[in-house]
Design a protein around this motif. Structure first.
Motif, PDB file in Angstrom:
ATOM      1  N   LEU A 222       0.834  -1.201   0.000  1.00  0.00           N
ATOM      2  CA  LEU A 222       0.000   0.000   0.000  1.00  0.00           C
ATOM      3  C   LEU A 222       0.864   1.245   0.000  1.00  0.00           C
ATOM      4  CD1 LEU A 222      -2.531  -0.962   2.850  1.00  0.00           C
ATOM      5  CD2 LEU A 222      -2.670  -1.536   0.413  1.00  0.00           C
ATOM      6  N   THR A 223       0.416   2.260  -0.700  1.00  0.00           N
ATOM      7  CA  THR A 223       1.083   3.550  -0.654  1.00  0.00           C
ATOM      8  C   THR A 223       0.075   4.613  -0.237  1.00  0.00           C
ATOM      9  OG1 THR A 223       2.523   5.079  -1.884  1.00  0.00           O
ATOM     10  CG2 THR A 223       0.660   4.127  -3.086  1.00  0.00           C
TER      11      THR A 223
ATOM     12  N   ALA B  42       4.448   1.843  12.603  1.00  0.00           N
ATOM     13  CA  ALA B  42       5.816   1.422  12.902  1.00  0.00           C
ATOM     14  C   ALA B  42       5.852   0.401  14.043  1.00  0.00           C
ATOM     15  CB  ALA B  42       6.667   2.634  13.262  1.00  0.00           C
ATOM     16  N   GLN B  43       4.808   0.386  14.881  1.00  0.00           N
ATOM     17  CA  GLN B  43       4.772  -0.532  16.019  1.00  0.00           C
ATOM     18  C   GLN B  43       4.069  -1.851  15.695  1.00  0.00           C
ATOM     19  OE1 GLN B  43       2.882   1.698  19.198  1.00  0.00           O
ATOM     20  NE2 GLN B  43       3.835   3.591  18.462  1.00  0.00           N
ATOM     21  N   ALA B  44       3.429  -1.932  14.545  1.00  0.00           N
ATOM     22  CA  ALA B  44       2.667  -3.126  14.189  1.00  0.00           C
ATOM     23  C   ALA B  44       3.591  -4.214  13.644  1.00  0.00           C
ATOM     24  CB  ALA B  44       1.598  -2.792  13.161  1.00  0.00           C
ATOM     25  N   LYS B  45       3.375  -5.439  14.093  1.00  0.00           N
ATOM     26  CA  LYS B  45       4.131  -6.579  13.567  1.00  0.00           C
ATOM     27  C   LYS B  45       3.506  -7.089  12.280  1.00  0.00           C
ATOM     28  CE  LYS B  45       6.176 -11.006  14.938  1.00  0.00           C
ATOM     29  NZ  LYS B  45       6.331 -11.995  16.044  1.00  0.00           N
ATOM     30  N   HIS B  46       2.155  -7.045  12.221  1.00  0.00           N
ATOM     31  CA  HIS B  46       1.424  -7.504  11.050  1.00  0.00           C
ATOM     32  C   HIS B  46       0.359  -6.465  10.703  1.00  0.00           C
ATOM     33  CE1 HIS B  46       3.170 -11.424  12.058  1.00  0.00           C
ATOM     34  NE2 HIS B  46       2.627 -11.305  13.263  1.00  0.00           N
ATOM     35  N   LEU B  47       0.043  -6.389   9.417  1.00  0.00           N
ATOM     36  CA  LEU B  47      -1.031  -5.520   8.935  1.00  0.00           C
ATOM     37  C   LEU B  47      -1.831  -6.316   7.911  1.00  0.00           C
ATOM     38  CD1 LEU B  47      -2.279  -2.626   8.894  1.00  0.00           C
ATOM     39  CD2 LEU B  47      -0.724  -2.109   7.001  1.00  0.00           C
ATOM     40  N   LEU B  48      -3.159  -6.278   8.025  1.00  0.00           N
ATOM     41  CA  LEU B  48      -3.998  -7.067   7.130  1.00  0.00           C
ATOM     42  C   LEU B  48      -5.135  -6.221   6.572  1.00  0.00           C
ATOM     43  CD1 LEU B  48      -3.043  -9.175   9.620  1.00  0.00           C
ATOM     44  CD2 LEU B  48      -4.231 -10.759   8.100  1.00  0.00           C
TER      45      LEU B  48
ATOM     46  N   ILE C 131     -12.161  -9.977  -1.182  1.00  0.00           N
ATOM     47  CA  ILE C 131     -10.772 -10.428  -1.041  1.00  0.00           C
ATOM     48  C   ILE C 131     -10.599 -11.328   0.166  1.00  0.00           C
ATOM     49  CG2 ILE C 131      -9.869  -8.371  -2.194  1.00  0.00           C
ATOM     50  CD1 ILE C 131      -8.956  -7.328   0.526  1.00  0.00           C
ATOM     51  N   GLY C 132     -11.543 -11.283   1.113  1.00  0.00           N
ATOM     52  CA  GLY C 132     -11.388 -12.048   2.338  1.00  0.00           C
ATOM     53  C   GLY C 132     -10.365 -11.398   3.241  1.00  0.00           C
ATOM     54  N   ILE C 133      -9.315 -12.143   3.591  1.00  0.00           N
ATOM     55  CA  ILE C 133      -8.258 -11.660   4.476  1.00  0.00           C
ATOM     56  C   ILE C 133      -6.936 -11.693   3.706  1.00  0.00           C
ATOM     57  CG2 ILE C 133      -7.176 -11.895   6.747  1.00  0.00           C
ATOM     58  CD1 ILE C 133     -10.207 -11.589   6.828  1.00  0.00           C
ATOM     59  N   VAL C 134      -6.207 -10.565   3.706  1.00  0.00           N
ATOM     60  CA  VAL C 134      -4.979 -10.453   2.923  1.00  0.00           C
ATOM     61  C   VAL C 134      -3.888  -9.811   3.774  1.00  0.00           C
ATOM     62  CG1 VAL C 134      -3.900  -9.330   0.929  1.00  0.00           C
ATOM     63  CG2 VAL C 134      -6.187 -10.315   0.707  1.00  0.00           C
ATOM     64  N   ASP C 135      -2.702 -10.413   3.771  1.00  0.00           N
ATOM     65  CA  ASP C 135      -1.552  -9.812   4.446  1.00  0.00           C
ATOM     66  C   ASP C 135      -1.059  -8.598   3.666  1.00  0.00           C
ATOM     67  OD1 ASP C 135      -0.657 -11.521   6.792  1.00  0.00           O
ATOM     68  OD2 ASP C 135      -0.769 -13.055   5.230  1.00  0.00           O
ATOM     69  N   VAL C 136      -0.675  -7.553   4.388  1.00  0.00           N
ATOM     70  CA  VAL C 136      -0.006  -6.395   3.795  1.00  0.00           C
ATOM     71  C   VAL C 136       1.493  -6.560   4.036  1.00  0.00           C
ATOM     72  CG1 VAL C 136       0.264  -3.894   3.838  1.00  0.00           C
ATOM     73  CG2 VAL C 136      -2.009  -4.910   4.147  1.00  0.00           C
ATOM     74  N   ASN C 137       2.266  -6.580   2.962  1.00  0.00           N
ATOM     75  CA  ASN C 137       3.713  -6.712   3.079  1.00  0.00           C
ATOM     76  C   ASN C 137       4.396  -5.381   3.366  1.00  0.00           C
ATOM     77  OD1 ASN C 137       3.473  -9.471   2.322  1.00  0.00           O
ATOM     78  ND2 ASN C 137       3.421  -8.883   0.159  1.00  0.00           N
TER      79      ASN C 137
ATOM     80  N   TRP D 281       6.777   1.431   5.885  1.00  0.00           N
ATOM     81  CA  TRP D 281       6.930   0.337   6.820  1.00  0.00           C
ATOM     82  C   TRP D 281       6.692  -1.016   6.153  1.00  0.00           C
ATOM     83  CZ3 TRP D 281       3.850   4.666   8.065  1.00  0.00           C
ATOM     84  CH2 TRP D 281       4.470   5.569   8.943  1.00  0.00           C
ATOM     85  N   THR D 282       7.381  -2.034   6.648  1.00  0.00           N
ATOM     86  CA  THR D 282       7.176  -3.403   6.167  1.00  0.00           C
ATOM     87  C   THR D 282       6.655  -4.264   7.317  1.00  0.00           C
ATOM     88  OG1 THR D 282       9.477  -3.993   6.650  1.00  0.00           O
ATOM     89  CG2 THR D 282       8.977  -3.227   4.412  1.00  0.00           C
TER      90      THR D 282
END
Length: 275
Positions: free
Chosen positions: A126-127, A234-240, A246-252, A257-258
Motif C-alpha cells: 500500500l502507498t 511502525a509498532q505493528a508486527k502484522h497488517l492485514l 478479497i477475504g483476508i490479505v496480508d499487507v507486506n 513500513w514493512t
C-alpha cells in the motif's frame, strides 16, 4: 457485463429521478457467493442494510420475494459477487426526502476479479493516498451510495510496485484502504492485540471486518477499535486487509513500513473466504 434486476425484474430501467442516482441517497453491500451457490453471511449483510437505511431515515426489511431472488441467482452463479443496492426511491422536492418513500432494490451479479486470489497468496503493498477522508459522524461506517471520495482516490495512478492505497482522514489518522478495512496486530506484553481503526467519523465498517473480529475473539486475541495515528504502523508486527471479496490479505508494505506475514492468515482465509 453484470446482470441486473430492479425491484425483482431483470434488465428493468431505473427512473432517472431515483434519489440514489440523483443524490447518492441510498446504501449498498457486496456479497460473495461460495462454490455451492450460497451467499456467505447473508443475514449479516441484510441486517447491515436495515441498520444503514434506518440511519438514513428509511427503514427497510428484505421481503420473501427478494430473499428468493437472491437465493436463485446465487445458486446459478457460484464464486461470483452479488451487489444489493437500496435507494430511497423517487420523490421529494430537491434534496428533501419523500415522507413515505418506496425503496428501489437493485440486485446485480458479476465476476470476482482473479487478482484477489493472487493477493491472498502473495500479500499486497500500500502507498499513501493524497486524498484524505472528511469527517461526517452521521454517515461514518455506512456504505452509502455517494462514494466520490473513493472515486477520487482510485482516479490517481498507483506507483509501480503498489496494489492499493492507504487512506487517512484529515487528522492524519489511519482509516482504511481504498476498498477494504485494515487491522493492525501489535505486540503487547508478549502477545498480539488486534487494533482496528475507528470509524466514528469516516470510513466504512464492513461485514467482513465484523466477521474477522468474531474469529479473532474465538482464538483468544484481544480486539481494540480506536483512532490509529499513522506513526503507529511502525509498532505493528502484522497488517492485514479485509473485505467481502478479497477475504483476508496480508499487507507486506505500507508507506515506509514493512510487515511480516501472519501465521494465522491462511486459517482465517479458510473460514472467511468463499471456497
Amino acid at each position: 457485463m453484470a446482470q441486473v434486476w430492479i425491484n425483482g425484474k431483470k434488465d428493468a430501467k431505473l427512473d432517472p429521478s431515483d434519489r440514489a442516482f440523483a443524490y447518492g441517497d441510498g446504501v449498498f453491500v457486496t456479497m460473495a457467493v461460495d462454490s455451492s451457490g450460497n451467499v456467505r453471511f447473508l443475514e449479516c449483510y441484510l441486517q447491515r442494510l436495515h441498520e444503514s437505511s434506518t440511519r438514513l431515515g428509511f427503514a427497510w426489511q428484505a421481503s420473501e420475494d427478494l430473499l428468493q431472488l437472491i437465493t436463485t441467482i446465487a445458486k446459478s452463479h457460484p464464486l461470483h459477487c452479488l451487489k444489493l443496492q437500496l435507494s430511497r426511491g423517487c420523490g421529494g422536492r430537491g434534496y428533501s426526502a419523500p415522507t413515505a418513500p418506496i425503496v428501489t432494490e437493485v440486485l446485480s451479479v458479476s465476476g470476482i476479479p482473479p487478482l484477489y486470489a493472487e493477493w491472498r497468496d502473495k500479500g499486497v503493498s500500500l502507498t499513501l493516498s493524497s486524498v484524505e477522508l472528511a469527517a461526517q459522524p452521521l454517515l461514518a461506517g455506512i456504505k452509502h451510495c455517494n462514494r466520490l471520495e473513493q472515486v477520487l482516490i482510485k482516479s490517481q495512478p498507483l506507483p509501480e510496485g503498489y496494489d492499493d492505497w492507504l487512506v487517512l482522514d484529515q487528522q492524519q489518522q489511519v482509516v482504511e484502504a481504498s476498498m477494504a478495512n485494515l487491522m493492525l496486530l501489535m505486540p503487547r506484553q508478549q502477545k498480539l492485540v488486534a487494533v482496528f481503526p475507528s470509524h466514528s467519523h469516516s470510513g466504512v465498517s464492513g461485514v467482513m471486518r465484523q466477521q474477522l473480529v468474531l474469529q479473532l475473539l474465538a482464538i483468544g486475541i484481544d480486539v481494540e477499535m480506536r483512532p490509529v495515528a499513522l506513526h503507529e504502523l511502525a509498532q505493528a508486527k502484522h497488517l492485514l486487509l479485509c473485505n467481502s471479496l478479497i477475504g483476508i490479505v496480508d499487507v507486506n508494505r505500507a508507506a515506509e513500513w514493512t510487515f511480516e506475514r501472519w501465521q494465522h492468515t491462511s486459517q482465517l482465509q479458510q473460514k472467511l473466504v468463499p471456497q
